[in-house]
Design a protein around this motif. Structure first.
Motif, short mmCIF file in Angstrom:
data_model
loop_
_atom_site.label_atom_id
_atom_site.label_comp_id
_atom_site.label_asym_id
_atom_site.label_seq_id
_atom_site.Cartn_x
_atom_site.Cartn_y
_atom_site.Cartn_z
N UNK A 630 51.46 2.59 -24.57
CA UNK A 630 51.60 3.82 -25.34
C UNK A 630 53.00 4.41 -25.25
N UNK A 631 53.61 4.32 -24.09
CA UNK A 631 54.95 4.88 -23.90
C UNK A 631 55.96 3.78 -23.59
N UNK A 632 55.67 2.56 -24.08
CA UNK A 632 56.54 1.43 -23.77
C UNK A 632 57.79 1.39 -24.63
N UNK A 648 40.08 -5.29 -23.82
CA UNK A 648 39.39 -4.05 -23.53
C UNK A 648 40.22 -3.14 -22.64
N UNK A 649 40.19 -1.85 -22.95
CA UNK A 649 40.75 -0.77 -22.12
C UNK A 649 42.25 -0.84 -21.91
N UNK A 650 42.92 -1.88 -22.40
CA UNK A 650 44.38 -1.93 -22.31
C UNK A 650 44.94 -1.20 -23.52
N UNK A 651 45.73 -0.18 -23.27
CA UNK A 651 46.28 0.63 -24.35
C UNK A 651 47.57 -0.02 -24.86
N UNK A 652 47.41 -1.17 -25.53
CA UNK A 652 48.54 -1.92 -26.06
C UNK A 652 48.39 -2.03 -27.58
N UNK A 675 47.59 -1.80 -34.46
CA UNK A 675 48.08 -0.51 -34.96
C UNK A 675 47.45 0.66 -34.21
N UNK A 676 47.38 0.50 -32.89
CA UNK A 676 46.71 1.50 -32.06
C UNK A 676 47.55 2.77 -31.94
N UNK A 677 48.85 2.62 -31.92
CA UNK A 677 49.76 3.77 -31.78
C UNK A 677 50.40 4.04 -33.13
N UNK A 678 49.99 5.13 -33.77
CA UNK A 678 50.32 5.33 -35.17
C UNK A 678 51.71 5.88 -35.40
N UNK A 679 52.45 6.17 -34.35
CA UNK A 679 53.81 6.69 -34.52
C UNK A 679 54.85 5.59 -34.57
#
Length: 714
Positions: A630-632, A648-652, A675-679
């Protein structure tokens, strides 16, 4: 402690020789140590919810009496010749002789010629239960003493003293030898009764099974603590040390000894959950973003409950279910008197990723309360998690003059004691073991009964694991433990099983009648997102979420592909010609390794699967989160190849994803990494998320490369 006879004062509880010193601990000193310790743990370490649970069947006063009685009387089985004649573990015959002579000087006879043929048939925990049974103590309470070394007897030892009389009274048929043992055992039982506030054994109440399990766990914990000479073997930090054989009972101040030990041992502060503010957004306060409509509605619905039990949250990937769960932990802990949390996940990779998020949340909580709160990462490779190992030791933090909050590690809570840590993140097996008979199971139940339990990715468990999960949930229901369950792809059948298991545990057989009062159609609800919550016996469901979400709806471009490995990599690299992040999730380690070998050396590549050595795998997980988390710091181009650990559960976040064929719920989980992080500003060719499903040769034919071996045909 002059109120005890010379006989009682001469009995030993522990002995050892070290560095030329011969040490012992008088039995009555250990009994008083444990009595003081369990009384303190009951009043200051147990959560309010646990104390309320214990008092529900009787009264708070009765439970307090029972706790004190158990603490003192737990080792009365050591007041027997079978125990007192045991040799020292290191074979120090002179130490044995010193203590036997002390017993004889106090009034016991002929111990120097005693030879018991069946002493091993009466271990001291069993002997304690037998003595209490003989004095008329209720069998449910006697069983707690009998099980305080982790393994209870299958039935009350009603014939133990009759069958092995000499183990208890030195002789089968010589009253002149038996009388001192009978006298000292009676003395200890009567002292334990009067010290606790009982006039006779008949006043001790019977205990129901859930309460008995918690009390046994508490007694085991108290005994372990009262048996610890030093904090983590550090001789500069004494707890309850042995004394030299030259010291007698009269020279030991048990109250000062206890107070010093507790001041040394107590390193953590108590978490007191604060009420959520009505004037501010808790999501904004914790994470700096405003709650989405689903988050707000679920938080509001949980806050409106009066007796919250289980909450099942079904919502899409990337919506923020973890944040919902952590806010729910704060709500439910306050409402039900819990003072900790367990977050359970299906794999070590997902557990590591979740640990960082829970650690950040706990740091915020600790800072807000200006408290020192300890956390535990519970899986077999936790020592390779850098976030975890970088946390300060509780003893070091506690010794400073800092007044702000801190998240720490408390090394006393290790091994079987790990689950007693108030804040824990671990693989789901830690919870499943609640349903399995094993030694020291009581400690596990004690630890879980004081927490809010969160189970993530609950859809990921197979039928075998599910059987243990349902049994564990029944136990949690019996303890009235609030549970939060998260899933993006939960079948309704499994949802209903979870709700029924909790109701069965909490209300027993009558839960079938309670289901008749449930709203019509609750079992077949197909709404999505969906909140299903147990408020007491009532089943409530929230299916409508007002407001506009900031999550733009995504339309996946789904394509079936059946290329060989070389052509697949050629196509993938052509897609990435202008940049982008591609993921390939396959069903076997062998296939992941084969595909990775085809990636050219000049293309950035990361591989993650279960065959890595633990340190390498931990390092790969960190690199993955740092790159596409998320903040990579997102690279211009990257190929990530892995197995199910990625799903699963990995926010990538991937721009395009190739996946082997799998059950549809797992396909959806994998698609949740798209496309999990829309920014993120994405390359032109990846403005729409692309999912490419591999391995389908024809209808019902999924190849012979492991797909059909891993997933049975439906």
């Amino acid at each position: 402690m002059t109120e005890f006879s010379r006989l009682a004062q001469s009995l030993w509880a522990k002995k050892r020789s070290s560095d030329g010193q011969r040490l012992w601990l008088p039995l009555i000193v250990h009994l008083k140590d444990c009595e003081n310790t369990i009384n303190w743990l009951f009043n200051h370490w147990l959560s309010d919810g646990q104390r309320q649970q214990l008092a529900a069947a009787t009264s708070e006063e009765d439970v307090q009496k029972l706790v004190k009685f158990l603490g003192f009387i737990h080792d009365c089985g050591k007041a027997t010749p079978a125990f007192q004649m045991k040799p020292a573990y290191n074979g120090d015959n002179q130490l044995d002789q010193i203590l036997v002579e002390q017993l004889m000087r106090s009034g016991f006879k002929d111990l120097d010629v005693l030879n018991l043929s069946s002493a091993q048939r009466s271990p001291h925990a069993l002997a304690g239960e037998a003595i209490l049974t003989a004095y008329g103590v209720d069998s449910t309470v006697g069983a707690i003493v009998g099980g305080h070394h982790g393994k209870p007897e299958s039935e009350p030892p009603v014939h133990q003293i009759r069958d092995y009389t000499a183990n208890y009274f030195q002789s089968d048929n010589r009253p002149e030898l038996q009388v001192e043992w009978q006298q000292v055992q009676r003395e200890l039982v009567e002292y334990g009764l009067h010290s606790a506030g009982y006039q006779s054994a008949a006043e001790i109440p019977a205990i129901n099974q859930p309460e008995a399990v918690i009390l046994t766990g508490l007694l085991i914990m108290a005994d372990w603590l009262a048996s610890s000479e030093y904090f983590n073997e550090d001789t500069s930090k004494p707890l309850f040390p042995l004394v030299t054989t030259a010291q007698s009972v009269e020279t030991i101040d048990v109250q000062t000894r206890f107070q010093r030990a507790i001041m040394t041992w107590r390193l953590d502060d108590e978490w007191v959950p604060a009420p959520l503010s009505r004037d501010s957004d808790p999501y904004q306060l914790r994470w700096g973003f405003h709650a989405r409509p689903v988050q707000e509605a679920i938080t509001r619905a949980l806050g409106a409950t009066t007796d919250p039990g289980m909450a099942i949250i079904e919502a899409p990937m990337g919506l923020g279910k973890t944040e919902i769960a952590l806010i729910a932990v704060e709500q439910l802990a306050r409402m039900t008197g819990r003072d900790g949390v367990y977050m359970g996940l299906p794999t070590q990779a997902t557990t590591n990723a979740m640990f960082a998020r829970v650690n950040d949340w706990l740091a915020s909580v600790a800072d807000e309360q200006e408290a020192h709160l300890s956390i535990k990462l519970m899986h077999g490779k936790s020592q390779f998690n850098r976030t975890y190992t970088a946390l300060p030791n509780a003893s070091n933090v506690n010794s400073t003059d800092e007044h702000h909050g801190a998240v720490t590690l408390n090394s006393w809570f290790s091994g079987k004691k790990s689950i007693l840590t108030k804040f824990t993140v671990g693989t789901i097996d830690n919870l499943l073991l609640m349903g399995l008979k094993q030694k020291h199971l009581f400690l596990r139940h004690l630890g879980f009964s004081g927490k809010v339990v969160v189970i993530d990715e609950v859809h990921a468990y197979d039928a075998y694991m599910n059987a243990y999960l349902l049994r564990a949930i029944e136990w949690l229901g019996a303890y009235h433990v609030p549970i939060v369950i998260l899933s993006a792809t939960l079948p309704k059948i499994k949802r209903n099983q979870l709700l029924k298991a909790y109701l069965k545990g909490k209300y027993g057989r009558k839960f079938h009648q309670l289901l008749k009062l449930a709203p019509t159609g609750w079992e077949d609800t197909q709404a999505y997102p969906l909140l299903s919550v147990l408020d007491g016996p009532e089943i409530k469901q929230v299916t409508h979420f007002e407001g506009q979400s900031d999550q733009a709806p995504l339309t996946l471009a789904v394509e079936r592909t059946n290329q060989d490995d070389e052509d697949l990599i050629v196509s993938l690299l052509a897609q990435l010609d202008a940049g982008g992040v591609a993921g390939i999730i396959v069903n076997t380690v062998k296939r992941a390794q084969a595909l990775a070998a085809l990636i050219p050396a000049d293309v950035p590549l990361m591989v993650l699967h279960s065959a890595f050595l633990a340190p390498d795998r931990a390092q790969q997980e960190e690199k993955l989160q740092a790159a596409i988390g998320k903040h990579g710091q997102r690279p211009a181009k990257l190929v990530v190849i892995g197995t199910q650990v990625l799903e699963q559960s990995l926010d990538i976040d991937f721009d395009v994803l190739y996946t082997d064929i799998a059950p549809i719920d797992l396909i959806l989980q994998r698609a949740g990494r798209l496309h999990r992080h829309q920014t993120i500003i994405r390359p032109k060719q990846f403005q729409q998320p692309q999912l490419k499903v591999m391995g389908i040769k024809s209808f019902g034919d999924y190849g012979d490369d492991g797909n059909q071996k891993l997933w049975r045909l439906w």
